[in-house]
Design a protein around this motif. Structure first.
Motif, PDB file in Angstrom:
ATOM      1  N   GLY B 107       0.872  -1.224   0.007  1.00  0.00           N
ATOM      2  CA  GLY B 107      -0.208  -0.072   0.038  1.00  0.00           C
ATOM      3  C   GLY B 107       0.752   1.326  -0.102  1.00  0.00           C
ATOM      4  N   MET B 108       1.918   1.211   0.821  1.00  0.00           N
ATOM      5  CA  MET B 108       2.962   2.553   1.030  1.00  0.00           C
ATOM      6  C   MET B 108       3.371   2.573  -0.342  1.00  0.00           C
ATOM      7  SD  MET B 108       4.743   1.512   4.387  1.00  0.00           S
ATOM      8  CE  MET B 108       3.944   1.486   5.869  1.00  0.00           C
ATOM      9  N   ASN B 109       3.735   1.301  -1.009  1.00  0.00           N
ATOM     10  CA  ASN B 109       4.840   1.576  -2.220  1.00  0.00           C
ATOM     11  C   ASN B 109       3.732   1.998  -3.516  1.00  0.00           C
ATOM     12  OD1 ASN B 109       6.016  -0.422  -4.660  1.00  0.00           O
ATOM     13  ND2 ASN B 109       6.980   1.346  -4.037  1.00  0.00           N
ATOM     14  N   ALA B 110       2.426   1.901  -3.362  1.00  0.00           N
ATOM     15  CA  ALA B 110       1.472   2.473  -4.310  1.00  0.00           C
ATOM     16  C   ALA B 110       1.481   3.964  -4.286  1.00  0.00           C
ATOM     17  CB  ALA B 110       0.158   1.921  -4.261  1.00  0.00           C
ATOM     18  N   THR B 111       2.223   4.793  -3.326  1.00  0.00           N
ATOM     19  CA  THR B 111       2.093   6.112  -3.148  1.00  0.00           C
ATOM     20  C   THR B 111       3.438   6.369  -3.758  1.00  0.00           C
ATOM     21  OG1 THR B 111       3.137   6.223  -1.136  1.00  0.00           O
ATOM     22  CG2 THR B 111       0.570   6.010  -1.130  1.00  0.00           C
ATOM     23  N   PRO B 112       3.971   7.713  -3.699  1.00  0.00           N
ATOM     24  CA  PRO B 112       5.377   7.977  -4.166  1.00  0.00           C
ATOM     25  C   PRO B 112       6.481   7.656  -3.244  1.00  0.00           C
ATOM     26  CG  PRO B 112       3.778   9.914  -3.983  1.00  0.00           C
ATOM     27  CD  PRO B 112       3.249   8.658  -3.161  1.00  0.00           C
ATOM     28  N   GLN B 113       5.992   6.686  -2.362  1.00  0.00           N
ATOM     29  CA  GLN B 113       6.945   6.132  -1.299  1.00  0.00           C
ATOM     30  C   GLN B 113       7.785   5.042  -2.073  1.00  0.00           C
ATOM     31  OE1 GLN B 113       7.944   7.246   1.546  1.00  0.00           O
ATOM     32  NE2 GLN B 113       5.911   8.638   1.883  1.00  0.00           N
ATOM     33  N   THR B 114       8.958   4.967  -1.897  1.00  0.00           N
ATOM     34  CA  THR B 114      10.015   3.926  -2.809  1.00  0.00           C
ATOM     35  C   THR B 114      10.193   2.715  -1.615  1.00  0.00           C
ATOM     36  OG1 THR B 114      12.087   4.931  -2.081  1.00  0.00           O
ATOM     37  CG2 THR B 114      11.144   5.662  -4.174  1.00  0.00           C
TER      38      THR B 114
END
Ligand code: ADP
Ligand code: MG
Lengths: 308, 270
Positions: B107-114
């Motif tokens: 879920g985090m990685n679906a945002t700009p987070q790498t």
């Protein structure tokens, strides 16, 4: 700059030797609601993850909002809202906390997110669940929360991977209603499904996908017109007799599909066809006259049913 | 407020938002974390520090081991060992949780987070928890009179450094782990367990046969303990060994983070 928000050509994805997506082309324009219809294993999720800049392609060209996801992944993801096939909400946190932390991942200011949360809870019909742990929510509520979460950053494109799979019919209808509202507001939707009714209701245009390849593309109406007749007559003679009797009815209709449990007869007037069959001396145990659907399109294209 | 200006950018140092979320989750357990953080040192100090210590000073005089009181001897070791344990817990479980049990990382990685942002955020949260633990532990040590040599405070940064070094390596290890049962059996029983036993926490490592001393040499805990004893009461080691201990821990930190960042990103993209 083109008007297309997404442009894909020759997209291929291999897992080892296995080809999951086999050189597909498509494009999605602004405010369009674009669907991928196909059975399990067709390569829908794989394609979605490449568009969402979370998985790397093996070959082909992909542009999302004019950028290459392989080079500018985070920049692209800043403009997307993603509803994955498998929920990944934080079970230990509450409904509103889930929305809050997700907004923060986009770097949004706390004040903005707090005001947005009210709007999203209203949209997802979860106001009463605001301070409840996600753990305790039903499947349908979790799905609505996941959609609300994807909207927290006001994305330009909303990507939904099987948004209603596994939900009961009622929960499904609530979700469709929510998605339809987004569509009306002009949000660009990209969704996958293996339910033909979902595709018919929500998609302006869709791709029928099977085994990594595109079988057909068009609006639901176009596809039905092109690959099926106006109406279908479903007749059942009992599983032993279906195959036996089928040849004798071949001449009466435009096309037929013999399934283990029933025969589908394609025609422009199903009632009329039934009369003809009866007067020819055939007496089906049950019969059903209906309009053609995307299910028939899929059957025509692949020789198999969508949902097994 | 309009989003067109405020959002849709890639946040600078995204890891701080992952850190924020981790702290929020940890705060749900704050009472348990605090209880463990306070009770653990108390039990240790009463049973071993005071109990074993009085036995030792009874037999060997108040400068029983290494020329200092037993409490002074074990203080840097207890701090470093608590730091390593806190760091370990806060990197391993969130990593398994994020990739497998709850899939939150996807879920985090679906945002700009790498992947690197997510790994950094998890690591930073673990470091905050470690620092909190070391802080509380050193207050308790102080109250027991185990921190009264002039350079005792030096044990604090050294312990945190050791926690960071070991935490970084386990962050990578956990990210490579697909089967957590195997991880707990192999890494837990055959690596971490012996490492802690043979690191010279309660007695000098050279009291041990050479074969088991090997576990001490690879153990970040032993290196941290040697550094800690050197810094707090002037335990005699050569300048070269001081450098070796320091570089060993630094290398663990750097390589651990490098492989953690790499594997987090790879696994998310799979
Ligand atoms: N990470 C992976 N490793 C190996 N094979 C995969 C992986 N992800 C998907 N596949 C395979 O690729 C094919 C397409 O999968 P997927 O895109 O999930 O299909 P769909 O979403 O249409 O059901 C399936 O046969 C699946 O087993
Ligand atoms: Mg799928």
């Amino acid at each position: 700059m083109s008007e297309n928000l997404i442009e894909v050509s020759g997209l291929t994805k291999k897992f080892g030797d296995f080809v999951a997506v086999n050189g597909i082309d498509f494009h999605v324009s602004k405010s369009e609601s674009f669907g991928f219809l196909g059975p399990n294993g067709a390569g829908k999720s794989t394609t979605m993850r490449i568009i969402a800049a979370t998985s790397q392609r093996t070959a082909g060209k992909v542009l999302v909002l004019g950028k290459d996801p392989e080079i500018q992944g985070p920049q692209i993801r800043a403009h997307l809202g993603v509803v994955p096939q498998q929920d990944n909400l934080d079970m230990q946190l509450t409904v509103s906390e889930n929305l809050f932390i997700y907004g923060r991942y986009f770097g949004l200011p706390s004040k903005f997110i707090r005001s947005k949360i009210d709007e999203l809870l209203d949209f997802a019909q979860l106001e009463e669940k605001r301070d409840v742990k996600v753990e305790t929510l039903s499947g349908g509520m979790r799905r609505r929360l996941t959609i609300a979460r994807a909207l927290v950053s006001e994305p330009e494109i909303l990507i939904l991977d099987e948004p209603t799979t596994g939900l009961d019919p009622q929960a499904r209808h609530i979700l469709w209603d929510r998605l339809f509202r987004l569509k009306e507001k002009g949000v660009t939707l990209l969704l996958t499904t293996h339910y033909m009714d979902e595709a018919e209701q929500l998609c302006d245009r869709l791709i029928v996908m099977d085994k990594g390849s595109i079988m057909a593309e068009g609006t639901p109406l176009e596809l039905i017109k092109k690959y099926s007749s106006k109406e279908v007559l479903e007749v059942r003679f009992g599983s032993d007799n279906n195959a036996l009797l089928a040849p004798s009815m071949q001449k009466l209709c435009q096309r037929m599909e013999v399934l283990p449990d029933r025969i589908l007869l394609y025609t422009d007037d199903a009632e009329e066809l039934l009369k003809e069959i009866l007067s020819a001396g055939h007496h089906p145990k049950t019969s059903l006259a209906r309009r053609s659907s995307l299910e028939d399109v899929f059957l025509r294209l692949t020789g198999r049913s969508l949902v097994d | 407020m309009s989003l067109t200006q405020s959002a849709r950018k890639v946040p600078i140092f995204g890891a701080r938002y992952i850190l924020e979320a981790r702290l929020r989750t940890m705060s749900k357990w704050v009472w348990i974390i605090l209880a463990v953080t306070i009770l653990n040192p108390l039990l240790y100090l009463v049973s071993i520090g005071v109990g074993v210590g009085s036995l030792i000073s009874h037999n060997l005089g108040s400068h029983g081991i290494d020329g200092v009181s037993y409490l002074t001897f074990i203080a840097p070791a207890l701090l470093a060992s608590s730091a390593i344990q806190a760091a370990q817990d806060e990197v391993i479980f969130p990593t398994f949780q994020g990739f497998k049990w709850g899939r939150m990382f996807y879920g985090m990685n679906a945002t700009p987070q790498t992947g690197s942002d997510i790994a950094s955020g998890v690591f930073l949260a673990a470091m905050l928890r470690t620092t909190l633990g070391v802080g509380i532990y050193s207050i308790i040590l102080y109250l027991f009179g185990a921190m009264n040599s002039p350079h005792s405070y030096m044990a604090i940064p050294i312990a945190i450094f050791a926690g960071a070094a070991f935490g970084a390596v386990l962050l990578a290890f956990a990210a490579y782990t697909e089967n957590e049962d195997k991880f707990f059996t192999i890494v837990g029983r055959f690596i971490i367990g012996p490492m802690f036993l043979f690191s010279g926490t309660f007695y000098p490592i050279n009291a041990l046969p050479l074969v088991v001393r090997f576990f001490g040499w690879i153990s970040p805990l032993w290196h941290a303990i040697e550094l800690g004893r050197f810094a707090t009461y002037g335990h005699h080691i050569s300048a070269t060994m001081v450098a070796v201990h320091f570089i060993y821990l630094l290398a663990m930190l750097v390589f651990g983070l490098f492989f953690a960042f790499r594997q987090y990103s790879k696994r998310l993209a799979k």
